[in-house]
Design a protein around this motif. Structure first.
Motif, PDB file in Angstrom:
ATOM      1  N   PRO A  97     -82.507  33.389 -11.483  1.00  0.00           N
ATOM      2  CA  PRO A  97     -83.067  33.198 -10.143  1.00  0.00           C
ATOM      3  C   PRO A  97     -84.272  32.264 -10.208  1.00  0.00           C
ATOM      4  CG  PRO A  97     -82.736  35.533 -10.623  1.00  0.00           C
ATOM      5  CD  PRO A  97     -82.558  34.812 -11.913  1.00  0.00           C
ATOM      6  N   ARG A 135     -87.857  31.513  -9.730  1.00  0.00           N
ATOM      7  CA  ARG A 135     -89.072  32.318  -9.621  1.00  0.00           C
ATOM      8  C   ARG A 135     -90.223  31.394  -9.226  1.00  0.00           C
ATOM      9  NH1 ARG A 135     -90.087  37.475 -11.720  1.00  0.00           N
ATOM     10  NH2 ARG A 135     -92.257  37.939 -12.250  1.00  0.00           N
ATOM     11  N   THR A 191     -93.631  40.790  -6.739  1.00  0.00           N
ATOM     12  CA  THR A 191     -92.507  39.870  -6.606  1.00  0.00           C
ATOM     13  C   THR A 191     -91.614  40.311  -5.462  1.00  0.00           C
ATOM     14  OG1 THR A 191     -91.208  41.116  -8.233  1.00  0.00           O
ATOM     15  CG2 THR A 191     -92.516  39.266  -9.052  1.00  0.00           C
ATOM     16  N   THR A 232     -87.874  39.472  -3.773  1.00  0.00           N
ATOM     17  CA  THR A 232     -86.574  38.797  -3.729  1.00  0.00           C
ATOM     18  C   THR A 232     -86.159  38.680  -2.272  1.00  0.00           C
ATOM     19  OG1 THR A 232     -85.917  39.726  -5.868  1.00  0.00           O
ATOM     20  CG2 THR A 232     -84.164  38.883  -4.445  1.00  0.00           C
ATOM     21  N   GLN A 257     -84.146  38.817   0.715  1.00  0.00           N
ATOM     22  CA  GLN A 257     -82.925  39.552   1.044  1.00  0.00           C
ATOM     23  C   GLN A 257     -82.313  39.033   2.346  1.00  0.00           C
ATOM     24  OE1 GLN A 257     -81.672  42.022  -0.861  1.00  0.00           O
ATOM     25  NE2 GLN A 257     -83.353  42.300  -2.289  1.00  0.00           N
ATOM     26  N   PRO A 302     -78.645  39.494  -1.986  1.00  0.00           N
ATOM     27  CA  PRO A 302     -79.939  38.798  -1.966  1.00  0.00           C
ATOM     28  C   PRO A 302     -79.790  37.363  -2.446  1.00  0.00           C
ATOM     29  CG  PRO A 302     -79.815  40.283  -3.844  1.00  0.00           C
ATOM     30  CD  PRO A 302     -78.624  40.577  -2.986  1.00  0.00           C
ATOM     31  N   ILE A 324     -86.982  34.255  -5.875  1.00  0.00           N
ATOM     32  CA  ILE A 324     -87.995  35.294  -6.041  1.00  0.00           C
ATOM     33  C   ILE A 324     -89.365  34.657  -5.830  1.00  0.00           C
ATOM     34  CG2 ILE A 324     -89.063  36.920  -7.641  1.00  0.00           C
ATOM     35  CD1 ILE A 324     -86.391  37.112  -9.092  1.00  0.00           C
TER      36      ILE A 324
END
Length: 338
Positions: free
Chosen positions: A91, A93, A138, A140, A142, A149, A153
């Protein structure tokens, strides 16, 4: 605010290999990496870091500025972000950095609101002069219930202070970017994150690291930021670039700073006031205005606005483009633990 860069023990404690060279982005015309000229040499590697004066290809800049204010375009952006997958499988970040009250947490909540279909307040938001965020959190992003999701992030941390010993420390910022900071770590200017800290990640994976840094500035407060903030940002940019991480800037609260944009957010790129603020922010950070995105966060609104959504989503789209440059560079260096 001035950072001290002394302390061999601390530097060794959070040191990781410096990433060399950015991978190109698949676009019409030259890639951002091809357009950028490195600012310095890293021992044992080829040129690295991004030139603070570099610009995106003209086609991409025009695309970012010539926004289509239609629901179809908004849906296209949402679909692109929802289906995003990095070239390494991890993901994206993203770390948000900015002075207290700049709108970091509000931006996270605003983006989450768009994908949830209603105004939410997931990240703690408030008007405290000391800032609400004290620890690493953090989020994520959604989708609506029953929807997977996104692969995005967002990391929220303590704000930058306005004096020595206030706000998140330089060493903690680097520790977060390198992936050493555990979720929920509470920051303290007097106690930097060290290997002896509970939860410290000795060998962070690719997914633990930060892949793009987003600086956040309040457009309505640009004139009141302390002089030391310019040096702080530019020192941070130098060190973050050495790690192979690209940076973007969000210019928030444009509706408070510009009456023209407050009346109609679609006029954001027609506004001389916003253009001047973008230039001023660029000078403060030593960054090209093509990497600065003005946005309007949701604050007192109870309902979503399609045009506000589109402006926010355009910023997220650019952030993911920059994050993917990091992944492409990592992929070119061979397989890594995700």
């Amino acid at each position: 605010m001035a950072f001290s860069f002394g302390g061999d023990k601390l530097e060794k404690a959070i040191a990781v290999p410096i990433t060399s060279n950015f991978a190109g982005l698949s676009l019409a015309g030259p890639s951002p990496a091809e357009k950028s000229k490195p600012t310095k040499k890293v021992k044992g590697s080829s040129d690295s870091g991004d030139n603070l004066k570099s610009t995106w290809p003209e086609m991409l800049v025009r695309y970012l500025r010539d926004i289509q204010w239609t629901n179809d375009h908004k849906q296209e952006l949402m679909s692109k972000i929802s289906s995003y997958k990095s070239s390494c499988g991890a993901p994206a970040r993203v770390l948000l950095l900015g002075p207290v009250g700049s709108g970091k947490s509000s931006f996270i909540s605003s983006v989450q609101s768009i994908f949830s279909g209603r105004v939410l307040n997931h990240a703690m938001v408030g008007s405290s002069t000391a800032g609400f965020t004290k620890k690493l959190q953090t989020f994520t992003i959604q989708g609506k219930k029953g929807v997977l999701p996104t692969a995005l992030i967002m990391c929220d941390v303590m704000g930058l202070g306005d004096g020595e010993g206030t706000g998140i420390s330089f060493y903690d910022i680097l520790a977060v970017i390198k992936g050493h900071a555990p979720e929920g770590h509470k920051f303290s200017p007097s106690h930097p994150l060290l290997p002896s800290t509970a939860g410290y990640l000795e060998e962070p994976s690719l997914a633990d690291r930060v892949h793009c840094v987003v600086f956040v500035l309040d457009a309505s407060r640009l004139a009141s930021y302390c002089r030391g903030l310019r040096g702080t940002f530019q020192q941070l940019r130098d060190h973050i670039s050495d790690l192979g991480v690209h940076q973007v800037t969000l210019l928030t609260h444009i509706d408070k700073a510009c009456a023209m944009t407050a009346r109609d957010v679609k006029d954001v790129y027609k506004s001389p006031t916003v253009q001047q603020m973008m230039s001023k922010a660029g000078e403060m950070l030593g960054m090209s205005t093509s990497s600065i995105m003005p946005v309007k966060n949701y604050s007192s609104e109870l309902k979503l606005d399609s045009n506000t959504d589109t402006l926010l989503l355009s910023a997220v789209d650019l952030i993911l483009e920059y994050a993917d440059l990091y992944f492409q560079a990592q992929a070119s260096e061979g397989p890594k633990k995700i």
